[in-house]
Design an enzyme around this catalytic site. Sequence first.
Site, short mmCIF file in Angstrom:
data_model
loop_
_atom_site.label_atom_id
_atom_site.label_comp_id
_atom_site.label_asym_id
_atom_site.label_seq_id
_atom_site.Cartn_x
_atom_site.Cartn_y
_atom_site.Cartn_z
N LYS A 174 30.21 5.50 17.34
CA LYS A 174 29.22 4.54 17.34
C LYS A 174 30.27 3.20 17.70
O LYS A 174 30.05 2.20 18.20
CB LYS A 174 28.81 4.39 15.88
CG LYS A 174 27.99 3.02 15.50
CD LYS A 174 28.85 1.84 14.89
CE LYS A 174 29.21 2.56 13.53
NZ LYS A 174 29.82 1.34 12.38
N CYS A 244 12.99 -3.35 7.57
CA CYS A 244 13.16 -1.94 7.37
C CYS A 244 14.50 -1.48 6.64
O CYS A 244 15.15 -0.53 7.25
CB CYS A 244 13.12 -1.34 8.38
SG CYS A 244 12.61 0.36 8.90
N CYS A 251 7.25 -3.18 4.41
CA CYS A 251 6.17 -2.86 5.60
C CYS A 251 5.04 -3.78 5.69
O CYS A 251 4.47 -4.22 6.80
CB CYS A 251 5.55 -1.29 5.22
SG CYS A 251 6.64 0.29 5.13
N CYS A 254 6.18 -6.38 8.05
CA CYS A 254 6.26 -6.09 9.32
C CYS A 254 5.13 -6.09 10.42
O CYS A 254 4.27 -5.51 10.17
CB CYS A 254 6.81 -4.61 9.29
SG CYS A 254 7.53 -3.91 10.77
N CYS A 260 3.61 1.68 13.18
CA CYS A 260 4.61 2.37 12.88
C CYS A 260 4.09 3.67 12.21
O CYS A 260 3.60 3.95 11.32
CB CYS A 260 5.28 1.80 11.98
SG CYS A 260 6.83 2.66 11.40
#
Length: 270
Positions: A174, A244, A251, A254, A260
Amino acid sequence: MPRRKAKSGEEVVPDAVSTSSSTNTPEDDRETMKEPKVEKWEPAKWQETLNNLRTMRKDFKAPVDTMGCSKCCDDQMDEKMRRFCVLVSLMLSSQTKDQVTYDAMNRLKAEGLSPENIIKWETKKLEELLMPVSFYKNKAKFLKKTSEILVEKYNGDIPETVEELIKLPGVGPKMAHICMNVAFGIVSGIGVDTHVHRIINRLKWTKKPTKTPEQTRIALENWLPFNLWEEINLLLVGFGQTICTPVSPKCNTCANNSICPSANIKKRKN
């Protein structure tokens, strides 16, 4: 097979014979032997989801936007020093909040951050400068070993490939992919940290669930268009820091709530 003889006045009808083999060319034969085309897998409604993510990120500024690895460097740094600064900030960022990493980087710069100076500093001093970065004692050791390698092998600069970067102590895939992008402007792969790993699995943007960030990176690169690889890390990290979140994701705020697959999952179970 022998043909039947015709009786007097009877028309002979030739036996049915397949003519495909006699008229097919070698090219036709090869064509029929080819494997059927398999359509490339991609998650449902991913483009709509992506556009919603972009809109939300414009409205919600996250710590990564102001204190991420690219923000830990000073404008007056030369390119060589800036690349080293990017690498160091990434090494410190593992399992550490951006604010903590940013503050540690400021302390290091105030003391004269460079691979040569890190080699000279006593380990205790380096640990004090890093604290309270997560695993600061281990990271102090990694920084010292990495600085020695950079001075001995790369003239104080950092490696220019992912393969060489991940050989440095304390540097994982990463970090290497993000470093290639931020330090050299080269998109070598998608940087997947815990935020990206979590969100990709919540969105079901992999063909099957993944258990590690590296598995997520490989699965995501299999279908996500290359022109989106550079954008996706910063987009999702900021989204994971603000909406998130690991625990109690927001939620209800969002824009992807209705599409989702993991939205309001606790309520669904109840």
